[in-house]
Design an enzyme around this catalytic site. Structure first.
Site, PDB file in Angstrom:
ATOM      1  CE  LYS A   1       6.838 -44.118  33.572  1.00 14.99           C
ATOM      2  NZ  LYS A   1       6.029 -44.909  32.653  1.00 14.99           N
TER       3      LYS A   1
ATOM      4  CG  ASP B   1       5.946 -51.244  27.607  1.00 15.94           C
ATOM      5  OD1 ASP B   1       6.683 -51.397  28.599  1.00 15.94           O
ATOM      6  OD2 ASP B   1       5.436 -50.146  27.300  1.00 15.94           O
TER       7      ASP B   1
ATOM      8  NE  ARG C   1      20.313 -35.344  15.278  1.00 14.72           N
ATOM      9  CZ  ARG C   1      20.960 -35.561  14.120  1.00 14.72           C
ATOM     10  NH1 ARG C   1      21.090 -36.792  13.661  1.00 14.72           N
ATOM     11  NH2 ARG C   1      21.448 -34.547  13.453  1.00 14.72           N
TER      12      ARG C   1
ATOM     13  CE1 TYR D   1       2.350 -44.400  30.615  1.00 14.71           C
ATOM     14  CE2 TYR D   1       2.912 -43.686  28.404  1.00 14.71           C
ATOM     15  CZ  TYR D   1       2.846 -43.446  29.762  1.00 14.71           C
ATOM     16  OH  TYR D   1       3.296 -42.252  30.254  1.00 14.71           O
TER      17      TYR D   1
HETATM   18  C1  LIG Z   1       5.647 -44.718  31.333  1.00 15.11           C
HETATM   19  C2  LIG Z   1       5.424 -45.821  30.376  1.00 15.11           C
HETATM   20  C3  LIG Z   1       5.718 -45.662  29.017  1.00 15.11           C
HETATM   21  C4  LIG Z   1       6.267 -44.374  28.464  1.00 15.11           C
HETATM   22  O1  LIG Z   1       7.514 -44.067  28.986  1.00 15.11           O
HETATM   23  P1  LIG Z   1       8.061 -42.540  29.120  1.00 15.11           P
HETATM   24  O2  LIG Z   1       9.439 -42.753  29.619  1.00 15.11           O
HETATM   25  O3  LIG Z   1       7.145 -41.839  30.075  1.00 15.11           O
HETATM   26  O4  LIG Z   1       7.988 -41.958  27.751  1.00 15.11           O
HETATM   27  C5  LIG Z   1       5.511 -46.736  28.172  1.00 15.11           C
HETATM   28  N1  LIG Z   1       5.000 -47.894  28.636  1.00 15.11           N
HETATM   29  C6  LIG Z   1       4.692 -48.079  29.930  1.00 15.11           C
HETATM   30  C7  LIG Z   1       4.153 -49.380  30.372  1.00 15.11           C
HETATM   31  C8  LIG Z   1       4.891 -47.046  30.843  1.00 15.11           C
HETATM   32  O5  LIG Z   1       4.571 -47.226  32.135  1.00 15.11           O
END
Ligand SMILES: *Cc1c(COP(=O)(O)O)cnc(C)c1O
Length: 385
Positions: free
Chosen positions: A197, A172, A47, A100
Site C-alpha cells: 500500500k 497492523d 528463499r 482487513y
Molecule cells: C491490504 C491490507 C492487508 C493485506 O496486504 P496484501 O499486501 O494485500 O496481502 C492487510 N492489512 C491491511 C490493513 C491492508 O490494508
C-alpha cells in the site's frame, strides 16, 4: 561456467543492485560452515533470504524503530507469519472486529480449523476486549485505524491490558504507517505492514513486513515464512525500495490533500457525513488526536445521500479517478465497501457498521489538491442533484 558478478569498478552504483540470483556459491565447505554458524554473513538460497529483501527490511526497521523485521511476499503473508507462525493448537486469539477482510477470514475460518480459537471484539473498547480474554489467550491483533470507517483502536489501553495479562499485542499499521504512528512507542509487541500500500506506493508490487520487539519471535516468524515459502521476489523488493525513497514526501502530500478534501466534502450538499481523523466530528476524535499526534493520514471516508443508483453515478462522474479496491497508490482511488470488501455481509449487518450504499472510502493520491476537490465536487453534484 557462469561469470562471477559484475566487472570491477573503482566507483560504485548509487542505486541498490538487483540481485535475482536464486543461489549463492561459496568457496569451500569450511566457508559454508562459517556462514551457517553465523561467524560470517552470507546468502545461500534466496528463499532463505536475499540482499534486496534485507535492504527493504532494514529500511522498515529504521522507520518503525525496530530491529530484525521480516519482509514477506504480501501483507497477508506477514499477518499469517504472526498468527500461524507464533500460535499453536489450543491457543486463543482475539482480533479486532473490523480487521482487513482476509485477516478476518484467517481468524474465522483457518485458525479454528487448526485448533486455534478466535474471538472478535471492538478494539476501541478495552473493556470488551478484556471480557474476551481466556486463560489460553496468547495474542491480540488490531489495526490502528480500521477499514473503512476509520475507527481508531485504543492501542495504549490494549497495550496496558496485554502487559498486565502477559498477552502479545500485534498491530497492523498499514493505514497509519510509521510516519503517523509507531506502535512500538505505544507498547505494541509486533508490528505488521502491507508494504503493497502506501510504503511501496505505486500499485506495482505486493509485499509485507512484520517485526516483533523480541528477537526470538522474529526468528520464529522468519523460519515460518521461509519454510512456507512466503519469501518475496528480489525484483518486488527492489521496486519497493525505490518507492520507499519517496514515501515521506508522498505521505505528507497525500495527507495534506486528504485533510482538505475531507473539509471540502463536508461543505457539499448531498454528502451526509465525512470521516477523517483530524476533524472534530470524527467519532474517535480525541483518541485519534492523542495517538496520531494531529496527523490524519491519507484515507477519507464519506457517505452520499442515496442508494446504489447514486453510488453508480458518483463513480461514473469521478473523472480520472480509479474505482479500485486498493489504497496508497500515487493516484486517488475510490472503494465502495457495499459492493467489494463488505459485500458478503447482509444489508442489515452493513447498516450496523454504517456502510450504506452511499458510503465510499477514498485513498487520496498525489493529484493537485484544487483539481481533486473539483473532481469530487463535480461528481457529487452530478450524482446527487
Ligand atoms: C491490504 C491490507 C492487508 C493485506 O496486504 P496484501 O499486501 O494485500 O496481502 C492487510 N492489512 C491491511 C490493513 C491492508 O490494508
Amino acid at each position: 561456467m557462469r561469470p562471477h558478478g559484475l566487472p570491477e569498478s573503482a566507483s560504485h552504483p548509487v542505486v541498490t543492485p538487483l540481485s535475482p540470483s536464486v543461489v549463492y556459491a561459496s568457496e569451500t565447505p569450511d566457508a559454508l560452515d562459517d556462514q551457517y554458524e553465523g561467524r560470517v554473513h552470507g546468502y545461500t538460497y534466496s528463499r532463505e533470504g536475499h540482499p534486496n529483501a534485507d535492504v527493504v527490511a532494514r529500511r522498515l526497521d529504521d522507520m518503525e524503530g525496530a530491529t530484525g523485521g521480516v519482509v514477506t511476499g504480501s501483507g497477508m503473508a506477514a499477518v499469517s507469519s504472526v498468527l500461524l507462525g507464533l500460535l499453536s493448537a489450543g491457543d486463543h486469539v482475539i482480533g479486532g472486529d473490523q480487521l482487513y477482510g482476509r485477516s478476518l477470514r484467517l481468524m474465522k475460518e483457518d485458525l479454528p480449523r487448526l485448533g486455534i480459537a478466535t474471538t472478535l471484539a471492538n478494539p476501541a473498547d478495552v473493556a470488551a476486549v478484556r471480557a474476551a480474554i481466556r486463560p489460553e489467550t496468547k495474542l491480540i491483533l488490531v489495526e490502528t485505524v480500521s477499514n473503512p470507517t476509520l475507527a481508531v483502536a485504543d492501542v495504549a489501553g490494549l497495550a496496558a491490558l496485554c502487559k498486565e495479562q502477559g498477552i502479545l499485542l500485534a498491530v497492523d499499521n498499514t493505514f497509519t504507517t510509521p510516519r503517523a504512528f509507531r506502535p512500538f512507542d505505544h507498547g505494541a509487541d509486533i508490528v505488521i505492514h502491507s508494504v503493497t500500500k502506501l510504503l511501496a506506493g505505486h500499485s506495482d508490487v505486493m509485499l509485507g513486513y512484520v517485526v516483533a520487539k523480541e528477537a526470538a519471535l522474529n526468528d520464529r516468524m522468519r523460519i515460518f515464512s521461509v519454510t512456507t515459502g512466503m519469501t518475496p521476489s528480489p525484483f518486488d523488493c527492489w521496486l519497493a525500495e525505490r518507492g520507499m525513497l519517496s514515501f515521506d514526501l508522498r505521505f505528507d502530500r497525500a495527507e495534506a490533500t486528504a485533510a482538505r478534501l475531507a473539509d471540502h466534502l463536508a461543505t457539499l450538499p448531498g454528502v451526509k457525513r465525512v470521516i477523517y481523523p483530524t476533524r472534530e466530528d470524527h467519532p474517535d476524535h480525541a483518541r485519534a488526536k492523542a495517538l496520531l499526534q494531529g496527523r490524519g493520514c491519507n484515507m477519507v471516508s464519506f457517505e452520499l445521500d442515496g442508494g446504489r443508483e447514486v453510488a453508480n453515478a458518483f463513480t461514473r462522474g469521478a473523472e480520472g479517478l480509479s474505482f479500485a479496491p486498493t489504497l496508497g497508490d500515487v493516484g486517488t482511488t475510490l472503494s465502495h465497501p457495499a459492493s467489494s470488501s463488505h459485500r458478503a455481509l447482509s444489508e442489515t449487518e452493513r447498516a450496523g457498521l454504517g456502510l450504506n450504499e452511499g458510503f465510499f472510502r477514498v485513498s487520496v493520491g498525489l493529484e493537485d489538491p484544487d483539481t481533486l476537490c473539483g473532481i469530487f465536487e463535480q461528481a457529487v453534484r452530478s450524482a446527487t442533484s
